[in-house]
Design an enzyme around this catalytic site. Structure first.
Site, PDB file in Angstrom:
ATOM      1  N   THR A  96       4.862   1.805  -6.872  1.00  0.00           N
ATOM      2  CA  THR A  96       4.493   2.936  -7.715  1.00  0.00           C
ATOM      3  C   THR A  96       3.942   4.013  -6.777  1.00  0.00           C
ATOM      4  OG1 THR A  96       2.333   1.935  -8.058  1.00  0.00           O
ATOM      5  CG2 THR A  96       3.990   1.527  -9.768  1.00  0.00           C
TER       6      THR A  96
ATOM      7  N   HIS B 127       4.027  -6.761   1.072  1.00  0.00           N
ATOM      8  CA  HIS B 127       2.835  -6.309   1.802  1.00  0.00           C
ATOM      9  C   HIS B 127       2.085  -7.538   2.315  1.00  0.00           C
ATOM     10  CE1 HIS B 127      -0.516  -3.749   2.907  1.00  0.00           C
ATOM     11  NE2 HIS B 127      -1.306  -4.685   2.396  1.00  0.00           N
TER      12      HIS B 127
ATOM     13  N   ARG C 167       6.921   3.471   6.172  1.00  0.00           N
ATOM     14  CA  ARG C 167       6.843   4.892   5.828  1.00  0.00           C
ATOM     15  C   ARG C 167       6.213   5.019   4.457  1.00  0.00           C
ATOM     16  NH1 ARG C 167       7.548   9.493   8.513  1.00  0.00           N
ATOM     17  NH2 ARG C 167       8.359  10.530   6.671  1.00  0.00           N
ATOM     18  N   ILE C 168       5.338   6.000   4.302  1.00  0.00           N
ATOM     19  CA  ILE C 168       4.824   6.298   2.963  1.00  0.00           C
ATOM     20  C   ILE C 168       5.882   7.133   2.257  1.00  0.00           C
ATOM     21  CG2 ILE C 168       3.041   7.565   1.693  1.00  0.00           C
ATOM     22  CD1 ILE C 168       1.107   6.802   3.967  1.00  0.00           C
TER      23      ILE C 168
ATOM     24  N   ARG D 251       7.825  14.835   4.762  1.00  0.00           N
ATOM     25  CA  ARG D 251       8.155  13.605   4.031  1.00  0.00           C
ATOM     26  C   ARG D 251       9.200  13.898   2.958  1.00  0.00           C
ATOM     27  NH1 ARG D 251       5.174   9.467   5.463  1.00  0.00           N
ATOM     28  NH2 ARG D 251       3.133   9.893   6.313  1.00  0.00           N
TER      29      ARG D 251
ATOM     30  N   LEU E  52      -0.065   4.037  -3.096  1.00  0.00           N
ATOM     31  CA  LEU E  52       0.303   3.126  -2.007  1.00  0.00           C
ATOM     32  C   LEU E  52      -0.286   1.720  -2.192  1.00  0.00           C
ATOM     33  CD1 LEU E  52       1.697   3.027   0.843  1.00  0.00           C
ATOM     34  CD2 LEU E  52      -0.588   3.435   1.787  1.00  0.00           C
ATOM     35  N   ASP E  53       0.566   0.701  -2.090  1.00  0.00           N
ATOM     36  CA  ASP E  53       0.157  -0.714  -2.155  1.00  0.00           C
ATOM     37  C   ASP E  53      -0.610  -1.063  -3.431  1.00  0.00           C
ATOM     38  OD1 ASP E  53       1.296  -1.063   0.361  1.00  0.00           O
ATOM     39  OD2 ASP E  53      -0.585  -0.732   1.429  1.00  0.00           O
TER      40      ASP E  53
HETATM   41  C1  GAR Z   1       6.019  -8.005   7.186  1.00  0.00           C
HETATM   42  O1  GAR Z   1       4.980  -8.869   7.513  1.00  0.00           O
HETATM   43  C2  GAR Z   1       5.649  -7.161   5.992  1.00  0.00           C
HETATM   44  O2  GAR Z   1       4.774  -7.797   5.113  1.00  0.00           O
HETATM   45  C3  GAR Z   1       4.987  -5.991   6.644  1.00  0.00           C
HETATM   46  O3  GAR Z   1       5.718  -5.744   7.798  1.00  0.00           O
HETATM   47  C4  GAR Z   1       6.233  -6.973   8.285  1.00  0.00           C
HETATM   48  C5  GAR Z   1       7.676  -6.773   8.612  1.00  0.00           C
HETATM   49  O4  GAR Z   1       8.189  -7.881   9.288  1.00  0.00           O
HETATM   50  N1  GAR Z   1       4.981  -4.846   5.769  1.00  0.00           N
HETATM   51  C6  GAR Z   1       4.027  -3.950   5.760  1.00  0.00           C
HETATM   52  O5  GAR Z   1       3.073  -3.992   6.496  1.00  0.00           O
HETATM   53  C7  GAR Z   1       4.212  -2.850   4.743  1.00  0.00           C
HETATM   54  N2  GAR Z   1       2.991  -2.159   4.528  1.00  0.00           N
HETATM   55  P1  GAR Z   1       9.753  -8.055   9.450  1.00  0.00           P
HETATM   56  O6  GAR Z   1      10.286  -6.747  10.003  1.00  0.00           O
HETATM   57  O7  GAR Z   1       9.870  -9.174  10.461  1.00  0.00           O
HETATM   58  O8  GAR Z   1      10.323  -8.394   8.122  1.00  0.00           O
END
Ligand code: GAR
Length: 250
Positions: free
Chosen positions: A178, A146, A128-129, A102, A181-182
């Site tokens: 930060t 998120h 990615r983290i 990473r 995560l999340d």
């Molecule tokens: C979105 O729903 C976003 O909230 C999620 O991925 C999707 C991407 O959609 N993000 C995560 O899960 C981050 N942990 P998109 O590529 O159509 O914008």
């Protein structure tokens, strides 16, 4: 004694009080704000953000005072990358599978991000983290979307977990990133009510519809220099009282 100063880092201006170093006032008007968007997949949020900057939106009004100056993907097959190229947006692929760690990936990612001299880095489905070193380098300028009402349901498969958990409501959160995560401070949320007949797909679609409304609002606030984030991790958005959106009254 309170001591104050104004720092300029590239195109970003930070007004800092030495006694509360993380108090950040960003992107003073009228300069156009530079956004870099990090993606992995489909790119619907990238499109909503880009549209809000080139044409404005029915929901969100006039154009956001900024532009997507670069799109970076960690996945070669990302549809978001292909779309960005079609729009003439500069793109860069940094395929995470080619890196041993990473840390090594994030060094390369930082190089690519910095090359665009962004004011803000927006994660839009970037799966990615990130290492604390990367996150800390952009603290206050790195924002994520998120698909849940954080602090509920951090992590993956949030729609399925919301349904299985019998949740009454679900949605999306836009927050500063930060190292944990999340868990960063929330800027805005979009809420949807879970219906008895909802499937993972129908719920995911309604949450995404909210995402496409809320993320452009946040981009507008950032571009207008309204967002600040203090050391106790409280977010303030100047002149904005409504930071929780719902389907009925977006
Ligand atoms: C979105 O729903 C976003 O909230 C999620 O991925 C999707 C991407 O959609 N993000 C995560 O899960 C981050 N942990 P998109 O590529 O159509 O914008």
């Amino acid at each position: 004694m309170m001591r104050n100063g104004v720092f300029t880092f590239g195109s970003l201006q930070l007004k800092a009080c030495f006694d509360c170093l993380f108090h950040i006032m960003t992107c003073p008007k009228p300069k156009s704000c530079r956004f870099v968007v990090l993606v992995s997949g489909h790119g619907s949020n990238l499109r909503a953000l880009h549209d809000s900057m080139v044409q404005g939106s029915e929901m969100n009004g006039s154009k956001v005072n900024g532009s997507v100056v670069g799109v970076i993907s960690n996945r070669p097959q990302s549809q978001a990358m292909a779309w960005a190229k079609e729009q003439g947006i500069e793109t860069e692929l940094i395929d995470h599978s080619l890196y041993d760690s990473r840390e090594a990936f994030d060094v390369e990612l930082k190089r690519a991000v910095d090359a665009f001299s962004p004011d803000f880095v927006l994660l839009a489905g970037f799966m990615r983290i990130l290492t604390p070193t990367f996150v800390n380098a952009y603290l206050g300028r790195l924002i994520n979307i998120h698909p849940s009402l954080l602090p509920e349901l951090p992590g993956l498969h949030t729609h399925k977990r919301a349904l299985e958990g019998g949740f009454k409501q679900h949605g999306c959160t836009i927050h500063f990133v930060t190292p944990e995560l999340d868990h960063g401070p929330t800027i805005a949320q979009g809420k949807v009510v879970i219906k008895r007949e909802d499937s993972v797909e129908s719920l995911a679609q309604r949450v995404q519809n909210m995402e496409h409304i809320v993320y452009p609002y946040v981009a507008r606030w950032l571009a207008d220099g309204l967002v600040s984030f203090t050391p106790d991790q409280t977010v303030h958005v100047k002149n904005v009282t409504k930071r929780l959106f719902s389907e009925a009254s977006p």
